[in-house]
Write a protein that holds these residues in place. Sequence first.
Motif, PDB file in Angstrom:
ATOM      1  N   TRP A 141     -28.835 -26.948 -33.156  1.00 41.44           N
ATOM      2  CA  TRP A 141     -28.772 -27.972 -32.112  1.00 41.44           C
ATOM      3  C   TRP A 141     -27.366 -28.516 -31.886  1.00 41.44           C
ATOM      4  O   TRP A 141     -27.164 -29.351 -31.018  1.00 41.44           O
TER       5      TRP A 141
ATOM      6  N   GLU B  26     -35.328 -27.281 -31.852  1.00 44.71           N
ATOM      7  CA  GLU B  26     -36.343 -28.138 -31.235  1.00 44.71           C
ATOM      8  C   GLU B  26     -35.760 -29.421 -30.625  1.00 44.71           C
ATOM      9  O   GLU B  26     -36.303 -29.965 -29.674  1.00 44.71           O
TER      10      GLU B  26
ATOM     11  N   SER C 154     -28.791 -23.930 -41.163  1.00 48.38           N
ATOM     12  CA  SER C 154     -28.508 -24.371 -42.532  1.00 48.38           C
ATOM     13  C   SER C 154     -28.562 -23.206 -43.516  1.00 48.38           C
ATOM     14  O   SER C 154     -29.284 -22.223 -43.302  1.00 48.38           O
TER      15      SER C 154
HETATM   16  P1  NAI Z   1     -32.121 -25.727 -39.596  1.00 47.05           P
HETATM   17  O1  NAI Z   1     -31.384 -24.669 -40.292  1.00 47.05           O
HETATM   18  O2  NAI Z   1     -33.446 -26.135 -40.143  1.00 47.05           O
HETATM   19  O3  NAI Z   1     -32.344 -25.365 -38.052  1.00 47.05           O
HETATM   20  C1  NAI Z   1     -31.649 -24.372 -37.359  1.00 47.05           C
HETATM   21  C2  NAI Z   1     -32.633 -23.541 -36.541  1.00 47.05           C
HETATM   22  O4  NAI Z   1     -33.492 -22.823 -37.422  1.00 47.05           O
HETATM   23  C3  NAI Z   1     -33.550 -24.337 -35.637  1.00 47.05           C
HETATM   24  O5  NAI Z   1     -33.756 -23.608 -34.452  1.00 47.05           O
HETATM   25  C4  NAI Z   1     -34.842 -24.417 -36.433  1.00 47.05           C
HETATM   26  O6  NAI Z   1     -35.975 -24.600 -35.637  1.00 47.05           O
HETATM   27  C5  NAI Z   1     -34.868 -23.070 -37.087  1.00 47.05           C
HETATM   28  N1  NAI Z   1     -35.635 -22.978 -38.328  1.00 47.05           N
HETATM   29  C6  NAI Z   1     -35.945 -23.980 -39.195  1.00 47.05           C
HETATM   30  N2  NAI Z   1     -36.660 -23.497 -40.219  1.00 47.05           N
HETATM   31  C7  NAI Z   1     -36.805 -22.168 -40.010  1.00 47.05           C
HETATM   32  C8  NAI Z   1     -37.430 -21.107 -40.730  1.00 47.05           C
HETATM   33  N3  NAI Z   1     -38.039 -21.328 -41.891  1.00 47.05           N
HETATM   34  N4  NAI Z   1     -37.364 -19.859 -40.232  1.00 47.05           N
HETATM   35  C9  NAI Z   1     -36.725 -19.617 -39.068  1.00 47.05           C
HETATM   36  N5  NAI Z   1     -36.130 -20.586 -38.346  1.00 47.05           N
HETATM   37  C10 NAI Z   1     -36.158 -21.840 -38.799  1.00 47.05           C
HETATM   38  O7  NAI Z   1     -31.185 -26.988 -39.508  1.00 47.05           O
HETATM   39  P2  NAI Z   1     -31.657 -28.500 -39.400  1.00 47.05           P
HETATM   40  O8  NAI Z   1     -32.807 -28.808 -40.294  1.00 47.05           O
HETATM   41  O9  NAI Z   1     -31.832 -28.812 -37.988  1.00 47.05           O
HETATM   42  O10 NAI Z   1     -30.398 -29.237 -39.995  1.00 47.05           O
HETATM   43  C11 NAI Z   1     -30.319 -29.452 -41.404  1.00 47.05           C
HETATM   44  C12 NAI Z   1     -28.939 -29.226 -41.902  1.00 47.05           C
HETATM   45  O11 NAI Z   1     -28.549 -27.895 -41.628  1.00 47.05           O
HETATM   46  C13 NAI Z   1     -27.862 -30.039 -41.225  1.00 47.05           C
HETATM   47  O12 NAI Z   1     -27.751 -31.302 -41.793  1.00 47.05           O
HETATM   48  C14 NAI Z   1     -26.664 -29.210 -41.468  1.00 47.05           C
HETATM   49  O13 NAI Z   1     -26.166 -29.461 -42.757  1.00 47.05           O
HETATM   50  C15 NAI Z   1     -27.174 -27.797 -41.410  1.00 47.05           C
HETATM   51  N6  NAI Z   1     -26.946 -27.166 -40.098  1.00 47.05           N
HETATM   52  C16 NAI Z   1     -25.926 -26.279 -40.007  1.00 47.05           C
HETATM   53  C17 NAI Z   1     -25.650 -25.694 -38.809  1.00 47.05           C
HETATM   54  C18 NAI Z   1     -24.536 -24.721 -38.662  1.00 47.05           C
HETATM   55  O14 NAI Z   1     -24.110 -24.455 -37.550  1.00 47.05           O
HETATM   56  N7  NAI Z   1     -24.066 -24.128 -39.721  1.00 47.05           N
HETATM   57  C19 NAI Z   1     -26.384 -26.020 -37.603  1.00 47.05           C
HETATM   58  C20 NAI Z   1     -27.494 -26.919 -37.816  1.00 47.05           C
HETATM   59  C21 NAI Z   1     -27.718 -27.474 -39.025  1.00 47.05           C
END
Ligand code: NAI
Length: 777
Positions: free
Chosen positions: A166, A193, A242
């Motif tokens: 996001w 989302e 993440s």
């Molecule tokens: P997330 O990694 O859960 O979400 C990223 C994407 O993965 C979203 O589209 C989500 O719906 C999807 N996702 C979530 N669980 C999944 C699963 N089991 N299998 C497949 N897809 C899945 O990130 P979240 O919870 O929004 O953020 C948590 C932490 O993640 C943040 O505080 C940050 O530290 C890190 N983050 C890092 C990012 C980066 O660009 N490296 C981007 C977003 C978050």
Amino acid sequence: MSVKEIFETMDYGPAPESAAEALAWLVDQGDRFGHFINGAFTTPGEGFDSRNPATGEVLATLSQATQDDVDAAVAAARSAQPKWEQLGGAGRARYLYAIARLLQKHSRLFAVLESLDNGKPIRESRDIDIPLAQRHFYYHAGMAQLKDSELPEAQALGVCGQIIPWNFPLLMLAWKIAPALAMGNTVVLKPAEYTSLTAMLFADICQQAGVPKGVVNIVTGDGAVGEMIVAAEVDKIAFTGSTAVGRRIREATAGSGKELTLELGGKSAYVVFDDADIDSAIEGLVDAIWFNQGQVCCAGSRLLVQEGIADRFYDKLRARMDGLRIGNPLDKCIDVGAVVDPVQLQTIQTMVENNTAGEMHQVSCVMPENGCYYPPTLITGLETSDPLMQEEIFGPVLVASTFRTPAEAVELANNTRYGLAATVWTENVNLALDIAPKLVAGVVWINATNLFDAAAGFGGVRESGFGREGGWEGLTAYTKPKGTPKALAPVEAVSGEGAPHDPLDRTAKMYVGGKQARPDSGYSRAIWGKSGLLGHVGLGSRKDVRNAVEAAAGAKGWAKATGHLRAQILYYIGENLSARADEFAHRIDAMTGKKGGAKEVETSIQRLFSAAAWADKYDGQVHGVPIRGVALAMKEPTGVIGALCADEAPLLGLVSVMAPAIAMGNRVVLAASEPYPLAATDFYQILATSDVPAGVVNILTGVHADLAKPLASHLNVDAVWSFSSTNLSAQIEKAAAGNLKRTWVNNATATDWSVDHSKRFLQAATEIKNIWVPYGE
Ligand code: NAI
């Protein structure tokens, strides 16, 4: 604020961008969205609200995809793919170019919608996110155009599942979709989302551009939908998000044969030397950690300042922080907008509240009363071991520490499980160019920060994931070599039943750290030829793997040896093998019971010469990025590579893996052909007489299944490759999820070792680091 007040305070007055057009577009869509499948929007189903984090207002309702939706999207992508690929590069380029043009035409609508949905300042969405997304489509329209002439041996992977976060909703969509489409793939993409709206507008753009049905499919929903895509019949998963979820995806796809690229978290160092232009370095920090509220995977979130200037630097930094303007993201004067969602705000709050170390400074300005705002924060005086120095906060929180010498700066900067980006500030070009290659990161910015361009690949090492997005290297993530893979049947050892026994004990030892080593297990296995017992080899186990990895990790100097020196040593190995060619040929024939030994030895010598030839020629590139300066794409060795060598080609399989890997400066731990290991144990005699430094090549023998897991789970191994005829792909990829090491496994398909695949091996044996070097006035 009245004009009079503005004059009196000399403060910025508000300059809000109108949300009217974007809100009207949402109303036009009925404020409810279905999915975009097979070129059309589906009827909205059960869903969830998408809110403006600055106000809490509901912007629209999105549908949570069901299994049927995901299946329909994958089926649409599957049936559209062959035609899309057959359209040819030039044909696809026209569509990508049309998308780029439409993104440009509607750029203000995209920018406003993005800021409404995500909370980022309009200045950023308008000047960074949307222009970079357009640039990505233009650049990849060019890549599509060049595909047929420049990458004639590559073909599309097929259907790609893409899951994005996001923090840069449209930009991450562009990074995923543009290269995939350019190379002839079709996609099923899931936006995060919290931020799906610009993806919906993008779907609208695809319709306007006439993109053929099924080429782009977008389904919305939470992590459960992401899991469905990961489990679906797709050929590749590309994920940004993440590290925790990345690791789960690595485990879930283990052994499936699905390609995978992961762009994960970071804790990127921002190193300021005492001769830096301090004001520029401070302005850089505003872009490093307060850009997008710090919700940037490569945010310069860990400040390391040279001790002598630390107090002065912190004072100036605090003063600069207090000048940051926080508020309505649609206000063009705003520096810091809203955090994406209350959940993320809570995470930041909790992490900071739990910290008791160091000294905290938070900006003193008035914060907006409502909405998801978090004040820009600086915490100084932290130790490397403090949780906030190690954990990704993903918010506008900068943590800081000091260092004394350049060597200490490198050590502290690299003291992290991540390896995404790093920034170096110094006026001394020698120092900058000395430090940049030593930083363990996929991207390094010198006297600048957070620069991105489609021409320069982006991605990390260590637990920041693997694969690159952008540049030529980003294309390999969306292609595979032409041809249909053949199945690899298990290769059995020659049975010794009935053959005469030789009472002499000829047990070949393993080769670890430049010395012969007995197996820790104390057990060995007989190797038979048709004519009788040929010898014994040790049965390697976890302990032997550990010893070999320790030796390999210790031979770091090899990475710094010149390509010229590595070439000479490879030629020398080739010459020494040539001198004993007959002996090796007989040995291979005796073990395999076939007559291919002489040919195999000759091809092995050629393979060594080929790697020697490449050792000083597999160079990086200089990218013409749109700054006054360049991005140097440097090829670096991956590190310690563990490989299970081909069973069917006892010498050639080993040499084909070893030679390109060590040519690039890697150290290897090689598990010899399981049924025919004696060519490998003879081969270390050649290595020992060819000036190969101790620890650069280590050879183990034994059962591949016993060696695979300890290799794949070892934290000091950076990559594991398997060409074994035992299908160990699932086991290896699962175990590799621990430290997210690179894997290259054969999934029970055969490699034609008679063909020189050196280029593929060289590519797998290197990481590309982009070092951005601005210059000029
Ligand atoms: P997330 O990694 O859960 O979400 C990223 C994407 O993965 C979203 O589209 C989500 O719906 C999807 N996702 C979530 N669980 C999944 C699963 N089991 N299998 C497949 N897809 C899945 O990130 P979240 O919870 O929004 O953020 C948590 C932490 O993640 C943040 O505080 C940050 O530290 C890190 N983050 C890092 C990012 C980066 O660009 N490296 C981007 C977003 C978050």
